[in-house]
Write an enzyme that holds these catalytic residues in place. Structure first.
Site, mmCIF file in Angstrom:
data_model
loop_
_atom_site.group_PDB
_atom_site.id
_atom_site.type_symbol
_atom_site.label_atom_id
_atom_site.label_comp_id
_atom_site.label_asym_id
_atom_site.label_seq_id
_atom_site.Cartn_x
_atom_site.Cartn_y
_atom_site.Cartn_z
ATOM 1 C CB CYS A 86 69.414 95.206 67.772
ATOM 2 S SG CYS A 86 69.138 94.823 65.595
ATOM 3 C CB CYS A 209 67.498 82.393 65.074
ATOM 4 S SG CYS A 209 68.623 81.470 63.886
ATOM 5 C CB SER A 210 65.849 86.763 68.448
ATOM 6 O OG SER A 210 65.920 87.088 67.218
ATOM 7 C CB ILE A 212 60.254 88.157 62.423
ATOM 8 C CG1 ILE A 212 61.544 87.624 61.459
ATOM 9 C CG2 ILE A 212 59.792 89.539 61.673
ATOM 10 C CD1 ILE A 212 62.961 88.404 61.090
ATOM 11 C CE LYS A 331 65.499 80.823 70.037
ATOM 12 N NZ LYS A 331 64.466 80.797 69.553
ATOM 13 C CG HIS A 335 65.169 91.133 68.656
ATOM 14 N ND1 HIS A 335 65.915 92.080 69.186
ATOM 15 C CD2 HIS A 335 65.936 91.168 67.230
ATOM 16 C CE1 HIS A 335 67.250 92.264 68.831
ATOM 17 N NE2 HIS A 335 67.401 92.390 67.830
HETATM 18 N N1 COA Z 1 62.892 80.747 67.241
HETATM 19 C C1 COA Z 1 61.322 79.605 67.653
HETATM 20 N N2 COA Z 1 60.403 79.359 66.706
HETATM 21 C C2 COA Z 1 60.869 79.418 66.179
HETATM 22 C C3 COA Z 1 61.578 80.975 65.686
HETATM 23 C C4 COA Z 1 62.519 81.239 66.555
HETATM 24 N N3 COA Z 1 63.492 82.583 66.032
HETATM 25 N N4 COA Z 1 61.253 81.635 64.174
HETATM 26 C C5 COA Z 1 60.055 81.100 64.103
HETATM 27 N N5 COA Z 1 59.681 79.822 64.525
HETATM 28 C C6 COA Z 1 58.682 78.998 64.255
HETATM 29 C C7 COA Z 1 57.808 79.482 63.666
HETATM 30 O O1 COA Z 1 56.483 79.768 65.466
HETATM 31 C C8 COA Z 1 57.168 78.029 63.833
HETATM 32 O O2 COA Z 1 56.069 77.445 63.643
HETATM 33 P P1 COA Z 1 55.392 76.715 63.825
HETATM 34 O O3 COA Z 1 55.075 76.387 62.450
HETATM 35 O O4 COA Z 1 54.696 75.625 65.350
HETATM 36 O O5 COA Z 1 54.264 77.727 63.676
HETATM 37 C C9 COA Z 1 58.129 77.519 62.699
HETATM 38 O O6 COA Z 1 59.638 78.263 63.797
HETATM 39 C C10 COA Z 1 58.682 77.918 61.285
HETATM 40 O O7 COA Z 1 58.609 79.531 61.126
HETATM 41 P P2 COA Z 1 59.505 79.974 59.658
HETATM 42 O O8 COA Z 1 58.330 81.358 59.428
HETATM 43 O O9 COA Z 1 58.502 79.369 58.350
HETATM 44 O O10 COA Z 1 60.384 80.878 60.371
HETATM 45 P P3 COA Z 1 60.708 81.426 58.928
HETATM 46 O O11 COA Z 1 62.355 79.964 58.130
HETATM 47 O O12 COA Z 1 60.809 81.655 58.619
HETATM 48 O O13 COA Z 1 62.262 82.147 60.421
HETATM 49 C C11 COA Z 1 64.238 82.542 61.131
HETATM 50 C C12 COA Z 1 62.955 82.131 60.824
HETATM 51 C C13 COA Z 1 65.011 82.288 62.518
HETATM 52 C C14 COA Z 1 64.748 82.871 59.479
HETATM 53 C C15 COA Z 1 64.058 84.124 61.465
HETATM 54 O O14 COA Z 1 63.294 84.293 62.406
HETATM 55 C C16 COA Z 1 65.419 85.223 61.549
HETATM 56 O O15 COA Z 1 65.498 86.024 60.945
HETATM 57 N N6 COA Z 1 65.572 85.477 62.596
HETATM 58 C C17 COA Z 1 66.714 86.120 62.781
HETATM 59 C C18 COA Z 1 66.283 87.687 62.706
HETATM 60 C C19 COA Z 1 67.006 88.140 63.277
HETATM 61 O O16 COA Z 1 68.302 88.710 62.424
HETATM 62 N N7 COA Z 1 67.461 89.138 63.927
HETATM 63 C C20 COA Z 1 68.063 90.306 64.451
HETATM 64 C C21 COA Z 1 69.121 89.944 64.855
HETATM 65 S S1 COA Z 1 70.688 91.239 65.696
#
Ligand code: COA
Length: 389
Positions: A86, A209-210, A212, A331, A335
Site C-alpha cells: 500500500c 475500514c478503508s 476497496i 477511510k 484506498h
Molecule cells: N467504508 C464505508 N462504507 C463502506 C465500506 C467502507 N470501508 N465498504 C463498503 N461500504 C459500503 C458500501 O458502499 C455499501 O453501501 P450501500 O449498501 O449503501 O451501497 C455497504 O457499505 C456494503 O458494501 P459491500 O460492498 O457489501 O462491503 P463488503 O462487505 O464487500 O466490504 C469491507 C467491506 C470492509 C470488507 C471492505 O471494504 C474491505 O475489505 N476493506 C478493507 C480493505 C483493505 O484491507 N485494504 C488494505 C488496507 S492495509
C-alpha cells in the site's frame, strides 16, 4: 544532495467503484489532468515511476511501467513500476524525487494506480493479504482487517484507547470526505453509525475500514531550475524518508508502535529541518481507524498512546491544531492501494496552493504525507512546503 525539487503539476481521478473505466482509462485520466495542471508538454517529461501494488492479481496485467508510458504517449523514456504494497505510490514519489536529486533527470512523473473492484471482495482480501507474511500470517487466515484488529486490541490494552475514539476517526474523515469532490464516499456518519456498523474483525467494524477502490493519481516533479522556469506555483518537497520493519507483525517489539513510520518521519523532518510541531496539516495512512491513531503518534503529533485523546479533543479536525486527513483520508476518499501515496501528494499540493476548496486548511505552509505498506513493514514520509527553504 542539495538540489531542490518541486511539484509542478498534480491530478487524480475521482476515487470509487468504476465498472465503466479500465486500469488504462484511470491512468490516462490522471495523467492528462496532471499534464494540463502543469501546463507543459508530454515531450518535456524525462522519466516516470508508477506505484501499483498487485495488478497481476486484480486485473491480470503486469509490466506496468511500459504500459503507463505507452498509454500516455511517453514511449521511449525510462518507465519503472515501484511496489511496496500500500506504500507503492509513496515510494514511486520518492524514487522520482531521488532521480532528480541524483541529477539523472529534471522533469519526472510519479504516478499511482490500482483497479480493485473488478474482483470480488474475497478475491481482493486475498490479494491484499500478500502485503503481509504469506507463510506466517495469510496462510493462517490473518487478513489485513485481522492484523489491524490485533494492533487495535493491543493499543486498547496498553493505553486504554477506546472503540469510540477509533470511531471518531471515521466520523471526522467521512466529514472531510463529504467536502472532497474526488472522494469515494460523500456520506457523513455519526458516532453511533460507526459503532453499530457490521463487525469485520473485532474490534474493527465496517466503518473502521478503508474501502476497496479504483483510482489513479499523478504528480510531475521538477528540479529547482526547471520548476522556476516552468511553474508559477511550485510546491517544494523539503524532506523524504523511507524505512522498513519486519514483514510479519508478530516479529515486532511492539504490536502498536509503527517503528518504520517513526524512522521515516525522523529522516524526513531532519532533511526538511523542521519538527513535528511545525507541520500545519498531514495526510496519513488511515487504512483502518486505529492506523490513524498510530500514525499521529509515529509522526510526533502526540506522545505514544495519546492518539485517541488527540482525536477525541478535536485536535486533528479540519479546524483543529493539526488537521489530519483533510481529504477524507483512505477511510472516505478511498484506498486504491498503489495510487494512495501519490493521491496524498496531490492533496498536499492542493492544500499548499490554497486550492482545496471547502476542505482548505487555514494558513497551510508546511504539510506532510505518511504512506504505509502492509502492517508497517514499509513507511514513506514526505514534507511539503510553499517555500523552497
Ligand atoms: N467504508 C464505508 N462504507 C463502506 C465500506 C467502507 N470501508 N465498504 C463498503 N461500504 C459500503 C458500501 O458502499 C455499501 O453501501 P450501500 O449498501 O449503501 O451501497 C455497504 O457499505 C456494503 O458494501 P459491500 O460492498 O457489501 O462491503 P463488503 O462487505 O464487500 O466490504 C469491507 C467491506 C470492509 C470488507 C471492505 O471494504 C474491505 O475489505 N476493506 C478493507 C480493505 C483493505 O484491507 N485494504 C488494505 C488496507 S492495509
Amino acid at each position: 544532495m542539495d538540489m531542490n525539487v518541486a511539484v509542478i503539476g498534480a491530478g487524480m481521478t475521482r476515487f470509487g467503484e468504476f465498472w465503466n473505466m479500465s486500469y488504462r482509462d484511470l491512468i490516462t485520466e490522471a495523467g492528462v489532468k496532471t499534464i494540463k495542471d502543469a501546463g507543459i508538454e508530454g515531450t518535456e517529461i524525462e522519466a516516470l515511476y508508477v506505484g501499483s501494488m498487485t495488478p497481476g492479481l486484480f486485473i491480470e496485467q503486469e509490466h506496468i511501467g511500459a504500459l503507463v508510458a505507452d498509454n500516455s504517449g511517453l514511449q521511449g523514456i525510462p518507465a519503472t513500476r515501484v511496489e511496496a504494497a500500500c506504500a507503492s505510490g509513496g515510494l514511486a514519489l520518492r524514487e522520482a524525487y531521488l532521480s532528480i536529486k541524483a541529477g539523472v533527470a529534471d522533469v519526472v512523473v510519479a504516478a499511482g494506480v490500482e483497479k480493485m473492484t473488478d474482483v470480488s471482495v474475497e478475491h481482493a482480501t486475498v490479494a491484499l493479504a500478500g502485503a503481509g507474511d504469506q507463510e506466517w500470517e495469510a496462510f493462517h487466515g490473518a487478513t489485513f482487517p485481522a492484523l489491524y484488529a490485533l494492533m487495535a486490541r493491543r493499543h486498547m490494552i496498553e493505553y486504554g484507547t477506546t472503540e469510540e475514539q477509533m470511531a471518531m476517526v471515521a466520523v471526522k474523515n467521512h466529514h472531510n470526505g463529504s467536502l472532497n469532490p474526488n472522494a469515494q464516499f460523500k456520506r457523513q456518519f455519526k458516532l453511533e453509525d460507526v459503532m453499530s456498523s457490521a463487525p469485520v474483525a473485532d474490534p474493527l467494524k465496517l466503518l473502521d475500514c478503508s474501502p476497496i477502490t479504483d483510482g489513479a493519481a499523478a504528480v510531475i516533479l521538477a528540479s529547482e531550475e526547471k520548476a522556476k522556469e516552468m511553474s508559477d506555483n511550485p510546491v517544494w518537497i523539503r524532506g523524504s524518508g523511507q524505512a522498513s520493519d519486519t514483514l510479519a507483525l508478530h516479529d515486532r517489539k511492539s504490536l502498536c508502535r509503527v517503528e518504520s513510520a517513526v524512522r521515516a518521519a525522523n529522516t524526513a523532518y531532519k532533511m526538511a529541518g523542521v519538527k513535528a510541531g511545525d507541520i500545519d496539516f498531514a495526510e496519513v495512512h488511515d487504512c483502518f481507524t486505529i492506523a490513524e491513531l498510530m500514525a499521529v503518534e509515529s509522526l510526533g503529533f502526540c506522545k505514544a498512546g495519546e492518539g485517541g485523546r488527540l482525536t477525541e479533543d478535536g485536535e486533528t479536525a479540519l479546524e483543529g491544531r493539526i488537521p489530519v486527513n483533510a481529504s477524507g483520508g483512505l477511510k472516505a476518499k478511498g484506498h486504491p492501494v498503489g495510487a494512495t501515496g501519490v493521491a496524498q501528494a496531490v492533496e498536499a499540493t492542493m492544500q499548499l496552493r490554497g486550492d482545496a476548496g471547502k476542505r482548505q486548511v487555514k494558513d497551510a505552509q508546511l504539510g506532510l504525507t505518511h504512506n504505509v505498506g502492509g502492517s508497517g513493514a514499509t513507511s514513506v514520509v514526505h514534507v511539503f512546503s510553499r517555500e523552497v527553504k
